[in-house]
Design an enzyme around this catalytic site. Structure first.
Site, PDB file in Angstrom:
ATOM      1  N   ASN A   6      36.303  50.700  50.187  1.00  0.00           N
ATOM      2  CA  ASN A   6      35.006  51.228  50.395  1.00  0.00           C
ATOM      3  C   ASN A   6      33.787  52.273  49.241  1.00  0.00           C
ATOM      4  O   ASN A   6      34.939  53.110  48.820  1.00  0.00           O
ATOM      5  CB  ASN A   6      34.906  51.888  52.094  1.00  0.00           C
ATOM      6  CG  ASN A   6      34.310  52.720  52.251  1.00  0.00           C
ATOM      7  OD1 ASN A   6      33.507  53.037  51.883  1.00  0.00           O
ATOM      8  ND2 ASN A   6      34.148  52.550  53.719  1.00  0.00           N
ATOM      9  N   HIS A   9      32.148  57.532  49.048  1.00  0.00           N
ATOM     10  CA  HIS A   9      32.619  58.623  47.978  1.00  0.00           C
ATOM     11  C   HIS A   9      31.579  58.470  46.814  1.00  0.00           C
ATOM     12  O   HIS A   9      31.826  60.380  46.225  1.00  0.00           O
ATOM     13  CB  HIS A   9      33.696  59.052  48.449  1.00  0.00           C
ATOM     14  CG  HIS A   9      33.759  58.964  50.018  1.00  0.00           C
ATOM     15  ND1 HIS A   9      33.329  60.290  50.262  1.00  0.00           N
ATOM     16  CD2 HIS A   9      35.402  58.561  50.988  1.00  0.00           C
ATOM     17  CE1 HIS A   9      34.313  60.122  51.481  1.00  0.00           C
ATOM     18  NE2 HIS A   9      34.959  58.884  52.107  1.00  0.00           N
ATOM     19  N   HIS A  42      29.081  52.146  54.503  1.00  0.00           N
ATOM     20  CA  HIS A  42      28.184  51.967  55.718  1.00  0.00           C
ATOM     21  C   HIS A  42      27.081  53.154  55.802  1.00  0.00           C
ATOM     22  O   HIS A  42      27.318  54.164  54.949  1.00  0.00           O
ATOM     23  CB  HIS A  42      28.900  53.608  56.084  1.00  0.00           C
ATOM     24  CG  HIS A  42      28.884  53.435  57.393  1.00  0.00           C
ATOM     25  ND1 HIS A  42      30.057  54.416  58.102  1.00  0.00           N
ATOM     26  CD2 HIS A  42      28.662  53.553  58.280  1.00  0.00           C
ATOM     27  CE1 HIS A  42      29.400  54.545  59.666  1.00  0.00           C
ATOM     28  NE2 HIS A  42      28.567  54.027  59.048  1.00  0.00           N
ATOM     29  N   ARG A  44      24.442  55.130  57.420  1.00  0.00           N
ATOM     30  CA  ARG A  44      24.755  55.936  58.176  1.00  0.00           C
ATOM     31  C   ARG A  44      23.631  56.320  58.460  1.00  0.00           C
ATOM     32  O   ARG A  44      22.122  56.224  57.802  1.00  0.00           O
ATOM     33  CB  ARG A  44      25.277  56.695  57.797  1.00  0.00           C
ATOM     34  CG  ARG A  44      26.496  57.310  58.088  1.00  0.00           C
ATOM     35  CD  ARG A  44      27.567  58.069  57.439  1.00  0.00           C
ATOM     36  NE  ARG A  44      28.444  58.612  58.255  1.00  0.00           N
ATOM     37  CZ  ARG A  44      29.616  58.727  59.429  1.00  0.00           C
ATOM     38  NH1 ARG A  44      28.706  58.979  59.883  1.00  0.00           N
ATOM     39  NH2 ARG A  44      30.942  57.883  59.397  1.00  0.00           N
ATOM     40  N   ARG A  48      23.788  59.893  54.389  1.00  0.00           N
ATOM     41  CA  ARG A  48      24.963  61.314  54.326  1.00  0.00           C
ATOM     42  C   ARG A  48      24.954  60.112  52.742  1.00  0.00           C
ATOM     43  O   ARG A  48      25.392  61.592  51.675  1.00  0.00           O
ATOM     44  CB  ARG A  48      25.426  62.060  54.979  1.00  0.00           C
ATOM     45  CG  ARG A  48      26.680  61.154  55.336  1.00  0.00           C
ATOM     46  CD  ARG A  48      27.488  61.708  55.867  1.00  0.00           C
ATOM     47  NE  ARG A  48      27.727  61.957  57.061  1.00  0.00           N
ATOM     48  CZ  ARG A  48      28.080  62.419  58.171  1.00  0.00           C
ATOM     49  NH1 ARG A  48      29.669  62.370  58.317  1.00  0.00           N
ATOM     50  NH2 ARG A  48      28.095  62.846  59.456  1.00  0.00           N
ATOM     51  N   GLU A  69      29.415  48.449  56.599  1.00  0.00           N
ATOM     52  CA  GLU A  69      29.749  49.088  58.313  1.00  0.00           C
ATOM     53  C   GLU A  69      28.285  49.425  59.112  1.00  0.00           C
ATOM     54  O   GLU A  69      27.681  50.440  57.983  1.00  0.00           O
ATOM     55  CB  GLU A  69      30.698  50.537  57.561  1.00  0.00           C
ATOM     56  CG  GLU A  69      32.166  50.129  58.277  1.00  0.00           C
ATOM     57  CD  GLU A  69      32.834  51.377  57.645  1.00  0.00           C
ATOM     58  OE1 GLU A  69      33.217  51.446  56.930  1.00  0.00           O
ATOM     59  OE2 GLU A  69      33.336  52.806  58.560  1.00  0.00           O
ATOM     60  N   THR A 100      34.396  58.362  60.129  1.00  0.00           N
ATOM     61  CA  THR A 100      34.365  57.456  61.579  1.00  0.00           C
ATOM     62  C   THR A 100      35.724  57.923  62.476  1.00  0.00           C
ATOM     63  O   THR A 100      36.787  57.896  61.583  1.00  0.00           O
ATOM     64  CB  THR A 100      34.215  55.535  61.447  1.00  0.00           C
ATOM     65  OG1 THR A 100      33.493  56.049  60.212  1.00  0.00           O
ATOM     66  CG2 THR A 100      34.350  55.482  62.277  1.00  0.00           C
ATOM     67  N   GLU A 150      38.410  45.207  63.171  1.00  0.00           N
ATOM     68  CA  GLU A 150      39.717  45.743  62.244  1.00  0.00           C
ATOM     69  C   GLU A 150      40.427  46.951  63.310  1.00  0.00           C
ATOM     70  O   GLU A 150      39.808  47.682  63.878  1.00  0.00           O
ATOM     71  CB  GLU A 150      38.565  46.753  61.397  1.00  0.00           C
ATOM     72  CG  GLU A 150      39.670  47.225  60.289  1.00  0.00           C
ATOM     73  CD  GLU A 150      38.338  48.362  58.879  1.00  0.00           C
ATOM     74  OE1 GLU A 150      37.106  47.618  59.159  1.00  0.00           O
ATOM     75  OE2 GLU A 150      38.791  48.891  58.573  1.00  0.00           O
ATOM     76  N   HIS A 190      41.073  52.914  57.329  1.00  0.00           N
ATOM     77  CA  HIS A 190      40.863  53.951  57.759  1.00  0.00           C
ATOM     78  C   HIS A 190      42.152  55.005  57.688  1.00  0.00           C
ATOM     79  O   HIS A 190      43.148  54.694  58.219  1.00  0.00           O
ATOM     80  CB  HIS A 190      40.424  54.409  59.197  1.00  0.00           C
ATOM     81  CG  HIS A 190      39.774  55.432  58.938  1.00  0.00           C
ATOM     82  ND1 HIS A 190      39.705  57.289  59.366  1.00  0.00           N
ATOM     83  CD2 HIS A 190      38.267  55.897  59.767  1.00  0.00           C
ATOM     84  CE1 HIS A 190      38.710  57.071  59.482  1.00  0.00           C
ATOM     85  NE2 HIS A 190      37.720  57.243  59.238  1.00  0.00           N
TER      86      HIS A 190
HETATM   87  N1  PXP Z   1      36.695  51.225  58.152  1.00  0.00           N
HETATM   88  C1  PXP Z   1      36.521  51.861  58.527  1.00  0.00           C
HETATM   89  C2  PXP Z   1      36.255  50.768  59.728  1.00  0.00           C
HETATM   90  C3  PXP Z   1      35.518  53.337  58.054  1.00  0.00           C
HETATM   91  O1  PXP Z   1      34.887  54.206  58.647  1.00  0.00           O
HETATM   92  C4  PXP Z   1      36.598  53.826  57.126  1.00  0.00           C
HETATM   93  C5  PXP Z   1      35.957  55.196  56.627  1.00  0.00           C
HETATM   94  O2  PXP Z   1      34.442  55.095  55.878  1.00  0.00           O
HETATM   95  C6  PXP Z   1      37.253  52.996  56.393  1.00  0.00           C
HETATM   96  C7  PXP Z   1      38.143  51.836  56.619  1.00  0.00           C
HETATM   97  C8  PXP Z   1      37.785  53.040  55.113  1.00  0.00           C
HETATM   98  O3  PXP Z   1      38.560  54.586  55.932  1.00  0.00           O
HETATM   99  P1  PXP Z   1      39.308  55.644  53.969  1.00  0.00           P
HETATM  100  O4  PXP Z   1      37.899  56.172  53.364  1.00  0.00           O
HETATM  101  O5  PXP Z   1      40.031  57.044  55.091  1.00  0.00           O
HETATM  102  O6  PXP Z   1      39.971  54.419  53.212  1.00  0.00           O
END
Ligand code: PXP
Length: 243
Positions: A6, A9, A42, A44, A48, A69, A100, A150, A190
């Protein structure tokens, strides 16, 4: 065991200056070169971090798999139907949250989600539902023909000690097996990081992990390719020799 990264960031860092670097599209390419099996972002409602331009360019650029996402709202659904990612992961979304927070309440929103899934399937887009590891949520997901779930690993990741962690891990394991029995693919994500990922990677019924914050944080210190490679090696080694 597959790993999707992901890259939200990377965009968060860009947005700190509202400029154009670092570019999440460049980051996605580096993740792929390091061996990641997919890229997650994601989009949003408040934009953001990831914005519409990013998703469009990612669609054109990445060679692995784009997992978008998103909340199941009309605005984002129509963008997704237009961009056609390989997979959409439906998540709940609140404006005030940092990330999330909980899984999708599929049992409560079954009717709406069922229609949304049908619309994506009509465009050959696979759908995953981000859910807490609860039987009722998995039953509902299978009933409305979700391709995948997931499993939310946030509670496990936030456990303060082994006594708290062990039952949460067992729950993830049994729900991964249950999801498989219901005919869905099972992903997990997550809060997973270099210290807590191995027990989850040992669960044979989990097909893929979705990891963001830990890998991007490590990348700031050691570089993105190395951070992705280290995580890949960790989960691959664990899958071959479960702990
Ligand atoms: N899966 C989902 C559905 C999420 O919302 C997120 C956070 O954006 C992640 C995975 C990844 O989480 P993390 O950034 O804590 O690894």
């Amino acid at each position: 065991m597959k790993l999707s990264i992901n890259i939200d960031h990377i965009a968060t860092l860009r947005q700190a200056r509202r400029g154009d670097e670092p570019d999440p599209v460049a980051a996605a390419v580096l993740c792929e070169l390091a061996g990641a099996h997919g890229i997650v972002c994601h989009l949003r409602e408040d934009r953001r971090h990831i914005n519409d331009r990013d998703v469009r360019l990612l669609r054109q650029t990445i060679k692995t798999k784009l997992d978008l996402e998103m909340a199941a709202t009309e605005e984002i659904i129509s963008i997704a139907l237009d961009i056609v990612p390989d997979l959409v992961t439906l998540v709940p979304e609140k404006r005030q949250e940092l990330t999330t927070e909980g899984g999708l309440n599929v049992t409560e929103h079954k009717k709406h989600l069922s229609t949304v899934i049908e619309r994506f399937h009509a465009k050959n887009i696979s759908v995953s539902l981000f859910v807490d590891p609860e039987k009722s949520q998995l039953d509902a997901a299978a009933e409305i023909h979700s391709d995948m779930v997931e499993l939310h690993t946030g509670e496990y990741a936030n456990a303060r000690n082994e006594a708290e962690r062990a039952p949460l891990l067992l729950k993830i394991q049994s729900m991964a097996e249950y999801g498989k029995k219901l005919g869905m693919r099972v992903n997990a994500g997550h809060g997973l990081n270099y210290w807590n990922v191995e027990p989850v990677a040992s669960i044979a019924t989990i097909d893929e992990m979705s990891i963001g914050h830990a890998v991007i944080s490590r990348a700031v210190l050691v570089g993105l390719e190395r951070a992705v490679k280290e995580m890949l090696e960790l989960i691959t080694r664990t899958r071959q020799a479960p702990i």
